[in-house]
Design an enzyme around this catalytic site. Structure first.
Site, PDB file in Angstrom:
ATOM      1  N   GLU A  37       6.897  89.247 -48.481  1.00  0.00           N
ATOM      2  CA  GLU A  37       7.376  88.059 -47.762  1.00  0.00           C
ATOM      3  C   GLU A  37       7.684  86.958 -48.761  1.00  0.00           C
ATOM      4  O   GLU A  37       6.796  86.462 -49.444  1.00  0.00           O
ATOM      5  CB  GLU A  37       6.288  87.592 -46.775  1.00  0.00           C
ATOM      6  CG  GLU A  37       6.631  86.292 -46.070  1.00  0.00           C
ATOM      7  CD  GLU A  37       5.474  85.779 -45.215  1.00  0.00           C
ATOM      8  OE1 GLU A  37       4.675  86.597 -44.705  1.00  0.00           O
ATOM      9  OE2 GLU A  37       5.363  84.550 -45.063  1.00  0.00           O
ATOM     10  N   ARG A  41      10.475  78.208 -49.084  1.00  0.00           N
ATOM     11  CA  ARG A  41       9.923  76.900 -49.471  1.00  0.00           C
ATOM     12  C   ARG A  41      10.529  76.390 -50.748  1.00  0.00           C
ATOM     13  O   ARG A  41      10.175  75.299 -51.205  1.00  0.00           O
ATOM     14  CB  ARG A  41       8.416  77.015 -49.699  1.00  0.00           C
ATOM     15  CG  ARG A  41       7.677  77.304 -48.455  1.00  0.00           C
ATOM     16  CD  ARG A  41       6.192  77.294 -48.733  1.00  0.00           C
ATOM     17  NE  ARG A  41       5.548  78.094 -47.731  1.00  0.00           N
ATOM     18  CZ  ARG A  41       4.269  78.384 -47.707  1.00  0.00           C
ATOM     19  NH1 ARG A  41       3.484  77.933 -48.657  1.00  0.00           N
ATOM     20  NH2 ARG A  41       3.777  79.112 -46.757  1.00  0.00           N
ATOM     21  N   THR A  65       7.858  81.407 -43.779  1.00  0.00           N
ATOM     22  CA  THR A  65       8.068  79.980 -43.560  1.00  0.00           C
ATOM     23  C   THR A  65       9.396  79.724 -42.846  1.00  0.00           C
ATOM     24  O   THR A  65      10.110  78.768 -43.134  1.00  0.00           O
ATOM     25  CB  THR A  65       7.972  79.165 -44.877  1.00  0.00           C
ATOM     26  OG1 THR A  65       6.929  79.698 -45.695  1.00  0.00           O
ATOM     27  CG2 THR A  65       7.638  77.715 -44.595  1.00  0.00           C
ATOM     28  N   LYS A 125       1.737  86.703 -36.306  1.00  0.00           N
ATOM     29  CA  LYS A 125       1.008  86.211 -37.481  1.00  0.00           C
ATOM     30  C   LYS A 125      -0.084  85.284 -36.953  1.00  0.00           C
ATOM     31  O   LYS A 125       0.195  84.392 -36.147  1.00  0.00           O
ATOM     32  CB  LYS A 125       1.964  85.441 -38.393  1.00  0.00           C
ATOM     33  CG  LYS A 125       1.269  84.580 -39.457  1.00  0.00           C
ATOM     34  CD  LYS A 125       2.264  84.048 -40.473  1.00  0.00           C
ATOM     35  CE  LYS A 125       1.628  82.953 -41.340  1.00  0.00           C
ATOM     36  NZ  LYS A 125       2.348  82.726 -42.592  1.00  0.00           N
TER      37      LYS A 125
END
Ligand code: 3PG
Length: 204
Positions: A37, A41, A65, A125
């Protein structure tokens, strides 16, 4: 096969320099962790996903994110094979459902998990895992919500991961400990591979 069952640990990676993406993905795959993953960011994130998708076919690269419909579009366009979000908004969920790739939307309460299950989404998640109640919290949900499964992420370490992985409603855990910033800055991919090898053995 479900995204949650491909590997016991999903490395959560912050890529500052896209030129590190391919060697770091190769190190993670070599260590036995093919699901990666890349968090959206940093300005380098989409380029990193693109490079891994093109050059490391053994990896299953996704974006983390993911917060907006625009993130969904950009991440899928870059080659993400799955998407992960820290929480879930109605607009984001609509985009994820339309995105065409598997996704793990963030949830941290029974109500959030129930709302997502109502929409047919039962792989989530759990974030921020340690701060939101840890393995004890997820164990408590496994009774009333046995059909909902989680990838806990946030504060997971090699020390606390086994307690999560032993739960019936946990498929894998996510964490950033596999790719320490100083190792990436130094190009120390042997260290990344070693951390991945140790993590791959966490689920016996
Ligand atoms: C994150 O949002 O950065 C991930 O959940 C990873 O959390 P960690 O750094 O605590 O592993």
């Amino acid at each position: 096969m479900s995204l949650l069952d491909l590997a016991p640990v999903v490395p959560v990676v912050v890529v500052d320099d896209a030129s590190t993406a391919v060697p770091l993905a190769r190190a993670l795959v070599a260590g036995g962790l093919p699901v990666i993953e890349v968090t959206l960011r940093t300005p380098a994130a989409l380029d990193a996903i693109r490079r891994i998708a093109a050059e490391v076919p053994e990896a299953v690269v996704g974006a983390g994110t993911v917060r907006t419909p625009g993130d969904v579009e950009a991440a899928v366009e870059a080659g993400s094979r799955f998407l992960v979000s820290p929480g879930t908004t109605p607009a984001l969920l609509a985009a994820l459902l339309a995105g065409g790739v598997p996704f793990l939307p963030g949830a941290a309460t029974a109500s959030e998990a129930m709302s997502l299950a109502e929409r047919g989404v039962r792989e989530l998640k759990f974030f921020p895992a340690e701060a939101a109640g840890g393995a004890a919290f997820l164990k408590s949900l496994s009774g009333p919500l046995p059909d909902v499964r989680f990838c806990p992420t946030g504060g997971i370490t090699p020390a606390n991961a086994p307690a999560y992985l032993a739960l019936p409603n946990v498929g894998c855990v996510g964490g950033s400990w596999l790719t320490p910033a100083d190792a990436l800055a130094a190009g120390d991919y042997a260290r990344v591979e070693k951390l991945a090898t140790e993590a791959a053995a966490l689920r016996g």
